[in-house]
Design a protein around this motif. Structure first.
Motif, PDB file in Angstrom:
ATOM      1  N   ILE A   1      49.168  33.432  58.616  1.00 58.76           N
ATOM      2  CA  ILE A   1      48.843  32.540  57.763  1.00 58.76           C
ATOM      3  C   ILE A   1      47.492  32.944  57.298  1.00 58.76           C
ATOM      4  N   ILE A   2      47.346  32.958  56.034  1.00 61.70           N
ATOM      5  CA  ILE A   2      45.861  33.489  55.123  1.00 61.70           C
ATOM      6  C   ILE A   2      45.356  32.396  54.308  1.00 61.70           C
ATOM      7  N   ASN A   3      44.269  32.281  54.165  1.00 61.90           N
ATOM      8  CA  ASN A   3      43.538  31.371  53.272  1.00 61.90           C
ATOM      9  C   ASN A   3      43.991  31.750  51.717  1.00 61.90           C
ATOM     10  N   PHE A   4      43.957  30.712  50.817  1.00 67.15           N
ATOM     11  CA  PHE A   4      44.074  30.978  49.421  1.00 67.15           C
ATOM     12  C   PHE A   4      42.811  32.047  48.859  1.00 67.15           C
ATOM     13  N   PHE A   5      43.118  32.705  48.156  1.00 68.50           N
ATOM     14  CA  PHE A   5      42.151  33.766  47.298  1.00 68.50           C
ATOM     15  C   PHE A   5      42.585  33.802  45.794  1.00 68.50           C
ATOM     16  N   PRO A   6      41.864  33.862  44.906  1.00 71.16           N
ATOM     17  CA  PRO A   6      42.342  33.619  43.596  1.00 71.16           C
ATOM     18  C   PRO A   6      42.909  34.801  42.916  1.00 71.16           C
ATOM     19  N   TYR A   7      44.096  35.743  43.632  1.00 69.49           N
ATOM     20  CA  TYR A   7      44.504  36.597  42.871  1.00 69.49           C
ATOM     21  C   TYR A   7      46.019  36.582  43.579  1.00 69.49           C
ATOM     22  N   GLY A   8      46.826  37.416  43.123  1.00 66.01           N
ATOM     23  CA  GLY A   8      48.137  37.200  43.597  1.00 66.01           C
ATOM     24  C   GLY A   8      49.126  36.884  42.751  1.00 66.01           C
ATOM     25  N   TYR A   9      49.966  35.705  42.823  1.00 63.84           N
ATOM     26  CA  TYR A   9      51.052  35.641  42.046  1.00 63.84           C
ATOM     27  C   TYR A   9      50.655  34.161  41.111  1.00 63.84           C
ATOM     28  N   ASP A  10      51.796  33.251  40.636  1.00 65.28           N
ATOM     29  CA  ASP A  10      51.350  32.433  39.774  1.00 65.28           C
ATOM     30  C   ASP A  10      50.645  31.143  40.749  1.00 65.28           C
ATOM     31  N   GLU A  11      50.519  31.134  41.905  1.00 69.34           N
ATOM     32  CA  GLU A  11      49.603  30.183  42.474  1.00 69.34           C
ATOM     33  C   GLU A  11      47.850  30.250  41.879  1.00 69.34           C
ATOM     34  N   ARG A  12      47.660  31.484  41.489  1.00 65.96           N
ATOM     35  CA  ARG A  12      46.592  31.582  40.796  1.00 65.96           C
ATOM     36  C   ARG A  12      46.351  30.322  39.800  1.00 65.96           C
ATOM     37  N   GLN A  13      47.128  30.233  39.046  1.00 66.71           N
ATOM     38  CA  GLN A  13      47.319  29.346  37.930  1.00 66.71           C
ATOM     39  C   GLN A  13      47.411  27.764  38.552  1.00 66.71           C
ATOM     40  N   TYR A  14      48.455  27.845  39.114  1.00 67.91           N
ATOM     41  CA  TYR A  14      48.781  26.408  39.890  1.00 67.91           C
ATOM     42  C   TYR A  14      47.525  25.726  40.548  1.00 67.91           C
ATOM     43  N   CYS A  15      46.921  26.806  41.096  1.00 67.59           N
ATOM     44  CA  CYS A  15      45.634  26.315  41.946  1.00 67.59           C
ATOM     45  C   CYS A  15      44.437  26.680  41.148  1.00 67.59           C
ATOM     46  N   SER A  16      44.372  26.776  39.850  1.00 67.37           N
ATOM     47  CA  SER A  16      43.014  26.924  39.225  1.00 67.37           C
ATOM     48  C   SER A  16      42.392  25.662  39.300  1.00 67.37           C
ATOM     49  N   PRO A  17      41.113  25.421  39.250  1.00 66.66           N
ATOM     50  CA  PRO A  17      40.622  24.386  39.781  1.00 66.66           C
ATOM     51  C   PRO A  17      40.703  22.966  38.733  1.00 66.66           C
ATOM     52  N   GLY A  18      41.286  23.010  37.852  1.00 69.14           N
ATOM     53  CA  GLY A  18      41.512  21.881  36.572  1.00 69.14           C
ATOM     54  C   GLY A  18      43.135  21.500  37.042  1.00 69.14           C
TER      55      GLY A  18
END
Lengths: 432, 432, 432
Positions: free
Chosen positions: A286-303
């Motif tokens: 299990i790894i922590n979130f990081f802001p690259y990869g797949y579309d989780e980048r957008q779903y998890c953008s701060p807004g």
């Protein structure tokens, strides 16, 4: 006892593998006929809706790009023989290449050729979405075999106003709270990196369609990055109804599971995925979130900061075949797809069943014996787990623990806790 | 320096062992004369009050059961010779057996016999409180020696309306805030599993009776489960006055200490027990609360959630002699009882002394030298510890740290911190 | 990439070492001409203000002591030959010795002599600030060589009303929020234990004086304990303007770095120091606050609780030369001083640059490519770090993460995060 009551049989993996095989030859991109053809094939399995968003539609900081289509592409050698042919492999053309038809010497041609010198038999996957260019990808051995001389190159492609196409399948549930399953559909002939995820999403959708659902479910089949940006931009209200979500990708290879947490890090989806993996018997990290990869980048953008994680096997970029022609049908296996399906299914079962109950006799233990609950199931070799489950559930159903919290604390699989909670509810010992 | 200023001498353990020896032969159960006889013996040591609660009294989800009493019980072999005799060992009869007098063939008799095939020389301890039944417990070797033929069985017992009996000893303190020490008294001839705890509670009560007490203390000598349920049901107000509590059991064996935390997990009793064990020099482990075990199950049920832990040596079920005739006087040792007493005593001393002080000179250090406090105790080889203790206490007596918090942070035994705090208070440097 | 863009050159360490060398022979104490002489030498480097606080001034629980001055001190052996001479080493006299001139037999003299039997060639450093006494410190071998007979002792010292002297250098910044750098100046000829810290503070002050400053900076050159108590007592308002602080000491030896956290434990200075050390490439340990050591004892007393840590190399008392004549110019090295300066400088750069930004396009990622930010710096081999830095900053600039938080989360050096944040701000993607 085995932790997971897996009912999925190998045939699930076979069915998923079959769909991947059918989709594999198509040349997909972030727009165009390849995407439409892919989605139409999926419609044979689930009644998804195909959406078209016109070129130049503003979507947050971006605009929907021109639509790209390709019919054929080849290079003819100085003898006029076709030596690189898009018909043979959709990776041979630089994705989003401009149309071209010209003859040029080898040296000049080489500035448009992409190879992998350290993997000389594999064709790389390259794109040029936002810089207009043309090019071919080929094996390094092919490149080495090219002789001096003039080469005729031909790319019969078009890049013009059209649409961005994506598929959506919404399954309403008891509430409008929605579970999002998202996969990208923009990669051409690559099996693990996107077809495995597409196929898994289809299979999950079929399963969910035929069962009662507490949550609503939204399946998105979208081009990576620009697709999620487009959907989020045009559906903010729906986006904020997402209470749990997973990005499905890279689920067919042999690697151990990797769950990348949501940006929140402690969302229910993060706990559910960790719990399912822990009790799955499969190796995982299990790894922590990081802001690259797949579309989780957008779903998890701060807004948005949606509770969306990504469950894959080997992460992107960490297996040698990644983004090459070796990410093919031989890289993925039906049994791996089956396992991935099982873990996704377990996670969704946890989300569905994860209620919070209140012990109706909170002062001291209720007398289980007089209700036939103590040693009630003694023919069953799960007895001890079930009795412990009763005690754990009764003790921690205090208004601040969900069944998943209790399963974690008890070290018991969610399925056992859930089943026992339903039994206790039947006896009036628990209420929601 | 040694951490604990242990004043308890071996004689404490000898006295505890003597009491266990005296109580050992009695056949106790959750009700009946065995319990009364036990409590009357304890009255020779501490003035405890014996309470009787009538059969059928409703206590939360339960009712007080019928009272069980037994006078004699035996099995005669086909030759008319007594081959199993309750006179020899109180474990020979299934606890709560119905009266019976009949002759029956060996095969039928065997359905009422309990043995331990893998421990053929030990008699098991079995009960049937809530399912009416009769039976005998014997060694497996005894069972193997029984020949075919008819056996006469006789159990001169009664199960009828009566009372549930328990003992209570309340020591008032400066406040009504109460420390609860609870032990179970329902086990027949088993030395570690309940007699060691009873004996420890008596010893602690004698010690506390003769010293000033900040807290009130309640000692409960109760049958397991139904006893704590009964007491809690009939004394909710008093129950909620419990600010710290310990269930005392299994304190005579050779095993390392095991502290099972309260359900809260971070109660002061949990910190005090952890601190006492850390500085005791004895091996130990600390485990999280789980909802089975002894009466902490009831004290920590969600409707009470009292700060009650359980301090034992080897936990129940984890030593081979558990619930067999081998849990006898040879299993426990005076020196183990002494150690257990010392740790309990240290914990209670921590609770009593764990005040929160306020540094009266919070801005910069006060000048210890001019008060004779710096190097004041230099004849003493504890000097450095004492000076460090002064600095720790002064720095952290800021209104949000108790002395126990400070002891933990300083890594010094509570006794040192407490002694030094009293000295600083004398000099006006600290105030409560 | 290397983590720290260290611009400091070896010459910094050389300059620091030179200053230490110049200050080394002076006999300093908590008051007196040695301190004044030291501060006047520092004034040649930075325009510090020399403050005088009269004897008997009340400072919290203390009073400013009498001023001590010494001119000469010696012991003449029975033959009248000077065998111990203050002229040779300032450590030879017990610091704060009363004046004395008398002749006495060896046995009586010995009660006034201090040596280190286990380090027979080193002179110990001893003080008697608050107990009036006189004495000499010498090597144990010197002591052993003393023959029976009468010895003439002479200490030409004075202890009378005067002043406590300290130096202060205040550099105003954009805000009155102040960073405190404090070092003690009361030790006589000891190189690591206080001269290294003094020299480091001077060097940092010179650097800060010539650059724009967000924060104000206060450098204190004070006698240990009584100096910080005096300053805090007389400048409470200024003290509470301290938002970050470091006590500088023991920065010249070969040992790994040791950062002792502020009492708060999670102050920004604690995070900044940990981050700087982690990315420094130098070995280090981080330890929790404890209430002894240097002047952090006073800054972190509960009535102040200022966010002040202590960054040193080997902690006090943990290297054999500590408080002996072996803590001399050979113990410290210019390269060690350079490293220490670099780490301090990095910490201060982090504090200065540690802003909190808000992503101006929080919904989905902004399109970096159209702004030339994606692969913008591709000639640079730091490209990947810079791109990752952009994504991390954009994702976590959500109003609850500072740049230091983001650097920690991203595992990237602060300098990279800071540089990239400025770039994103330029493009309007971030705002403070």
């Amino acid at each position: 006892m085995t932790d997971l009551p897996f009912v999925a049989t190998a045939s699930v993996g076979e069915k998923m593998y079959e769909l991947v095989t059918q989709l594999y030859p198509i040349c997909r991109s972030i727009t165009g006929e390849g995407v439409r053809q892919t989605l139409r094939i999926l419609q044979a399995h689930i009644p998804l809706h195909i959406h078209e968003v016109p070129t130049d539609t503003p979507v947050f900081d971006w605009t929907v790009p021109k639509e790209w289509n390709i019919r054929q592409a080849w290079i003819k050698d100085p003898e006029g023989k076709i030596c690189v042919d898009f018909q043979n492999h959709s990776l041979h053309v630089l994705n989003y290449s401009l149309p071209v038809h010209q003859t040029l010497p080898l040296a000049e041609l080489k500035t448009h050729l992409f190879t992998l010198p350290d993997k000389p038999d594999w064709i790389p996957y390259r794109t040029s979405y936002y810089n207009e260019n043309w090019g071919f990808c080929l094996t390094h051995n092919q490149l080495l075999s090219l002789k001096e001389g003039n080469y005729e190159v031909y790319i019969d492609a078009s890049l013009k106003a059209g649409n961005l196409t994506y598929g959506e399948y919404f399954l309403p549930g008891e509430t409008t709270e929605t579970v999002l399953i998202s996969c990208h559909i923009c990669h051409p002939s690559l099996a693990n990196d996107n077809l495995s995820g597409i196929s898994l999403a289809v299979q999950l959708a079929q399963w969910l369609a035929q069962k009662p659902r507490r949550y609503s479910y939204r399946f998105l089949f979208i081009p990576g990055t620009i697709g999620s940006i487009t959907w989020l931009s045009l559906h903010e209200t729906e986006a904020f109804q997402t209470v749990h979500g997973l990005v499905a990708t890279l689920v067919g290879d042999n690697g151990p599971f990797t769950y990348k947490k949501s940006r929140r890090g402690d969302a229910t989806i993060d706990c559910a995925a960790a719990h399912a993996l822990k009790h799955s018997g499969f190796p995982y990290t299990i790894i922590n979130f990081f802001p690259y990869g797949y579309d989780e980048r957008q779903y998890c953008s701060p807004g948005f900061n949606l509770p969306v994680g990504c469950l894959m096997r080997t992460p992107h970029g960490q297996y040698p075949e990644y983004h090459t022609s070796a990410d093919n049908l031989a890289l993925i296996k039906p049994e791996n797809l089956t396992q991935s399906y099982q873990v996704y299914q377990t996670i969704l079962e946890i989300l569905e069943g994860n209620q919070q109950y209140i012990n109706q006799n909170p002062k001291c233990e209720p007398q289980l014996g007089k209700r036939g609950l103590y040693r009630a199931i003694s023919g069953d070799n799960h007895t001890r787990s079930y009795e412990m489950a009763m005690l754990w559930i009764l003790n921690f159903s205090d208004g601040s623990h969900t069944l998943l919290d209790i399963a974690e604390r008890a070290g018991l699989p969610f399925a056992v806790i859930h089943q026992v909670a339903l039994l206790l509810e039947t006896h009036g010992l628990l209420a929601k």
